[in-house]
Design a protein around this motif. Structure first.
Motif, PDB file in Angstrom:
ATOM      1  N   GLN A 174     -14.217  -1.399 -12.907  1.00 22.44           N
ATOM      2  CA  GLN A 174     -13.368  -1.773 -11.781  1.00 22.44           C
ATOM      3  C   GLN A 174     -12.280  -0.732 -11.524  1.00 22.44           C
ATOM      4  N   GLU A 175     -11.649  -0.253 -12.604  1.00 21.19           N
ATOM      5  CA  GLU A 175     -10.581   0.732 -12.458  1.00 21.19           C
ATOM      6  C   GLU A 175     -11.111   2.040 -11.864  1.00 21.19           C
ATOM      7  N   ILE A 176     -12.265   2.486 -12.367  1.00 23.76           N
ATOM      8  CA  ILE A 176     -12.846   3.731 -11.858  1.00 23.76           C
ATOM      9  C   ILE A 176     -13.253   3.568 -10.401  1.00 23.76           C
ATOM     10  N   GLU A 177     -13.876   2.449 -10.073  1.00 22.22           N
ATOM     11  CA  GLU A 177     -14.279   2.204  -8.692  1.00 22.22           C
ATOM     12  C   GLU A 177     -13.063   2.126  -7.771  1.00 22.22           C
ATOM     13  N   SER A 178     -11.973   1.562  -8.286  1.00 21.07           N
ATOM     14  CA  SER A 178     -10.745   1.475  -7.487  1.00 21.07           C
ATOM     15  C   SER A 178     -10.208   2.861  -7.168  1.00 21.07           C
ATOM     16  N   GLU A 179     -10.219   3.746  -8.178  1.00 21.56           N
ATOM     17  CA  GLU A 179      -9.727   5.102  -7.942  1.00 21.56           C
ATOM     18  C   GLU A 179     -10.655   5.876  -7.006  1.00 21.56           C
ATOM     19  N   LEU A 180     -11.964   5.678  -7.159  1.00 22.23           N
ATOM     20  CA  LEU A 180     -12.904   6.327  -6.246  1.00 22.23           C
ATOM     21  C   LEU A 180     -12.720   5.827  -4.819  1.00 22.23           C
ATOM     22  N   PHE A 181     -12.437   4.537  -4.691  1.00 18.50           N
ATOM     23  CA  PHE A 181     -12.209   3.966  -3.364  1.00 18.50           C
ATOM     24  C   PHE A 181     -10.967   4.587  -2.724  1.00 18.50           C
ATOM     25  N   LYS A 182      -9.921   4.826  -3.524  1.00 15.67           N
ATOM     26  CA  LYS A 182      -8.708   5.464  -3.004  1.00 15.67           C
ATOM     27  C   LYS A 182      -9.006   6.897  -2.539  1.00 15.67           C
ATOM     28  N   ILE A 183      -9.840   7.607  -3.326  1.00 16.52           N
ATOM     29  CA  ILE A 183     -10.207   8.970  -2.924  1.00 16.52           C
ATOM     30  C   ILE A 183     -10.922   8.942  -1.582  1.00 16.52           C
ATOM     31  N   GLU A 184     -11.845   7.980  -1.429  1.00 23.84           N
ATOM     32  CA  GLU A 184     -12.561   7.846  -0.155  1.00 23.84           C
ATOM     33  C   GLU A 184     -11.591   7.565   0.990  1.00 23.84           C
ATOM     34  N   GLN A 185     -10.595   6.732   0.724  1.00 22.10           N
ATOM     35  CA  GLN A 185      -9.601   6.423   1.742  1.00 22.10           C
ATOM     36  C   GLN A 185      -8.845   7.674   2.174  1.00 22.10           C
ATOM     37  N   TYR A 186      -8.381   8.444   1.183  1.00 18.77           N
ATOM     38  CA  TYR A 186      -7.612   9.649   1.484  1.00 18.77           C
ATOM     39  C   TYR A 186      -8.458  10.667   2.257  1.00 18.77           C
ATOM     40  N   VAL A 187      -9.725  10.795   1.850  1.00 15.04           N
ATOM     41  CA  VAL A 187     -10.619  11.723   2.543  1.00 15.04           C
ATOM     42  C   VAL A 187     -10.816  11.277   3.990  1.00 15.04           C
TER      43      VAL A 187
ATOM     44  N   ARG B 204     -15.547  -6.032   5.207  1.00 11.68           N
ATOM     45  CA  ARG B 204     -16.621  -5.731   4.251  1.00 11.68           C
ATOM     46  C   ARG B 204     -16.237  -4.550   3.362  1.00 11.68           C
ATOM     47  N   LYS B 205     -15.585  -3.562   3.939  1.00 10.16           N
ATOM     48  CA  LYS B 205     -15.194  -2.390   3.164  1.00 10.16           C
ATOM     49  C   LYS B 205     -14.155  -2.750   2.100  1.00 10.16           C
ATOM     50  N   TYR B 206     -13.271  -3.679   2.428  1.00  8.92           N
ATOM     51  CA  TYR B 206     -12.183  -4.011   1.500  1.00  8.92           C
ATOM     52  C   TYR B 206     -12.458  -5.282   0.692  1.00  8.92           C
ATOM     53  N   ALA B 207     -13.673  -5.816   0.797  1.00  5.62           N
ATOM     54  CA  ALA B 207     -14.015  -7.016   0.032  1.00  5.62           C
ATOM     55  C   ALA B 207     -13.786  -6.844  -1.477  1.00  5.62           C
ATOM     56  N   PRO B 208     -14.218  -5.706  -2.085  1.00  2.00           N
ATOM     57  CA  PRO B 208     -13.948  -5.539  -3.527  1.00  2.00           C
ATOM     58  C   PRO B 208     -12.455  -5.559  -3.861  1.00  2.00           C
ATOM     59  N   MET B 209     -11.616  -5.047  -2.963  1.00  2.00           N
ATOM     60  CA  MET B 209     -10.172  -5.057  -3.212  1.00  2.00           C
ATOM     61  C   MET B 209      -9.625  -6.481  -3.167  1.00  2.00           C
ATOM     62  N   PHE B 210     -10.141  -7.305  -2.265  1.00  2.00           N
ATOM     63  CA  PHE B 210      -9.726  -8.712  -2.228  1.00  2.00           C
ATOM     64  C   PHE B 210     -10.073  -9.399  -3.540  1.00  2.00           C
ATOM     65  N   ILE B 211     -11.291  -9.147  -4.013  1.00  2.00           N
ATOM     66  CA  ILE B 211     -11.738  -9.783  -5.263  1.00  2.00           C
ATOM     67  C   ILE B 211     -10.921  -9.280  -6.438  1.00  2.00           C
TER      68      ILE B 211
ATOM     69  N   LEU C 141      -5.323  -3.493   6.952  1.00  2.00           N
ATOM     70  CA  LEU C 141      -5.765  -4.285   5.796  1.00  2.00           C
ATOM     71  C   LEU C 141      -5.377  -3.617   4.489  1.00  2.00           C
ATOM     72  N   SER C 142      -5.483  -2.292   4.443  1.00  2.00           N
ATOM     73  CA  SER C 142      -5.125  -1.555   3.227  1.00  2.00           C
ATOM     74  C   SER C 142      -3.664  -1.798   2.859  1.00  2.00           C
ATOM     75  N   ASN C 143      -2.776  -1.722   3.861  1.00  2.00           N
ATOM     76  CA  ASN C 143      -1.357  -1.972   3.600  1.00  2.00           C
ATOM     77  C   ASN C 143      -1.123  -3.417   3.182  1.00  2.00           C
ATOM     78  N   ALA C 144      -1.818  -4.353   3.842  1.00  2.00           N
ATOM     79  CA  ALA C 144      -1.650  -5.765   3.517  1.00  2.00           C
ATOM     80  C   ALA C 144      -2.051  -6.040   2.070  1.00  2.00           C
ATOM     81  N   ILE C 145      -3.181  -5.465   1.639  1.00  2.00           N
ATOM     82  CA  ILE C 145      -3.651  -5.672   0.263  1.00  2.00           C
ATOM     83  C   ILE C 145      -2.727  -4.979  -0.731  1.00  2.00           C
ATOM     84  N   LYS C 146      -2.305  -3.763  -0.393  1.00  2.00           N
ATOM     85  CA  LYS C 146      -1.484  -2.973  -1.310  1.00  2.00           C
ATOM     86  C   LYS C 146      -0.165  -3.677  -1.640  1.00  2.00           C
TER      87      LYS C 146
END
Length: 339
Positions: A168-181, A213-220, A250-255
């Motif tokens: 989960q932690e690794i996927e979270s960091e990869l997701f952040k990289i995708e966001q920044y890109v 759908r993109k942020y579903a894992p972050m909600f979970i 949504l990213s700001n709301a979750i963060k």
């Protein structure tokens, strides 16, 4: 009037010399004891001629000032045309301006060329870096499966939980990289000279589902509830850019929501995205769309870039949509989008 003062100041040497000659002329006639009548007549004639010349020249000067004033506005459209030079000095000044204009155009062309090359490079970079990110996701899945197969039965539950947390932690960091890109790519596209906006009528539910759908894992992962019912509303917008806008919101709301829920609904003709997060301070609200401004929450987070909402505002302006943010510290934030 100002132009009269400027004209007198510009021709003060000639006016002073002419006045001095008149005084010398009158003095010589007086010393030779000439009759008063011809002396007055001569001086009056000189003054009359001087006034006629000054009026004629000042009118010509005034017209030239008006022409140049009009040309100041024409410069903005690139249709300026200087009046013909009256002497060698004015000709040299106009040559100087033309050379400066040519040099300025050359420098602007170089800057635009460099910007275009930089945009092309970073656009290519953002596309290329997505490949290793996808490969990292795949390798991560394979590594987790291999390690899960090697553990003993006694350690199975504990190890699986540990591996799951690491995954989960690794996927979270990869997701952040995708966001920044993705943010870099959209920033470059938004600031390029190419018009990438295609306005059509879309069902908002389809766009919202893409972002959710993109942020579903972050909600979970953050154990947040999402309250969303199909809206069945159509709007004229750009699907790609509007999806990016909703993702940023949504990213700001979750963060900034550690517990509670996030809701998406229609309210008085506006699409509303509301969270129960930490909220925004009143003094930060007027500047949240400024480029690079992170506010109190951003400074506390240490990782905020201050670019997300700036891009959101700029995109919505180009789409002709409006955004309004209401927030109360400790109670949450409500984002309203008007199409």
């Amino acid at each position: 009037m100002r132009w009269i003062r400027v004209y007198v100041k510009r021709h003060r040497l000639g006016i002073c010399m002419y006045s001095l000659f008149c005084v010398i002329f009158a003095t010589v006639l007086f010393l030779y004891r000439m009759p008063m009548e011809p002396m007055v007549y001569a001086v009056s004639l000189c003054l009359t001629l001087a006034v006629i010349v000054l009026i004629t020249d000042s009118v010509r000067y005034r017209k030239k000032v008006e022409i140049l004033t009009w040309q100041l506005e024409a410069v903005k459209e690139g249709t300026e045309k200087l009046p013909g030079p009256e002497d060698e000095i004015e000709q040299l000044y106009q040559m100087l301006l033309k050379n400066a204009q040519i040099e300025h155009a050359r420098q602007v062309g170089n800057i635009l060329q460099e910007k275009s090359e930089m945009t092309d490079y970073f656009t290519l970079w953002t596309h290329q870096i997505k490949t290793p990110i996808a490969a990292m996701h795949l390798l991560l899945q394979q590594e987790i499966r291999l390690q899960a197969q090697e553990i003993t039965v006694q350690e199975e539950n504990k190890a699986q939980e540990q591996y799951y947390m690491q995954k989960q932690e690794i996927e979270s960091e990869l997701f952040k990289i995708e966001q920044y890109v993705e943010m870099v790519l959209q920033y470059l596209r938004l600031n390029s000279s190419v018009n990438d906006f295609v306005l059509q009528e879309y069902e908002l539910d389809g766009i919202i589902r893409q972002a959710v759908r993109k942020y579903a894992p972050m909600f979970i992962r953050r154990k947040l509830s999402l309250h969303y019912e199909p809206l069945q509303v159509k709007a004229v917008t750009d699907e790609k850019w509007m999806t990016f806008v909703l993702e940023q919101i949504l990213s700001n709301a979750i963060k900034y929501t550690s517990s509670g829920d996030i809701s998406i609904r229609m309210e008085n003709g506006c699409l509303v995205i509301e969270d129960t997060g930490i909220g925004i301070l009143p003094e930060d609200l007027p500047r949240i769309f400024d480029k690079g401004y992170t506010g109190y929450n951003g400074r506390s987070d240490k990782k905020a870039s201050g670019i997300g909402l700036y891009l959101v505002k700029k995109i919505l302006n180009k789409l002709g949509h409006k955004i309004l943010i209401e927030s109360e510290p400790g109670k949450g934030t409500k984002v309203k989008l008007l199409f």
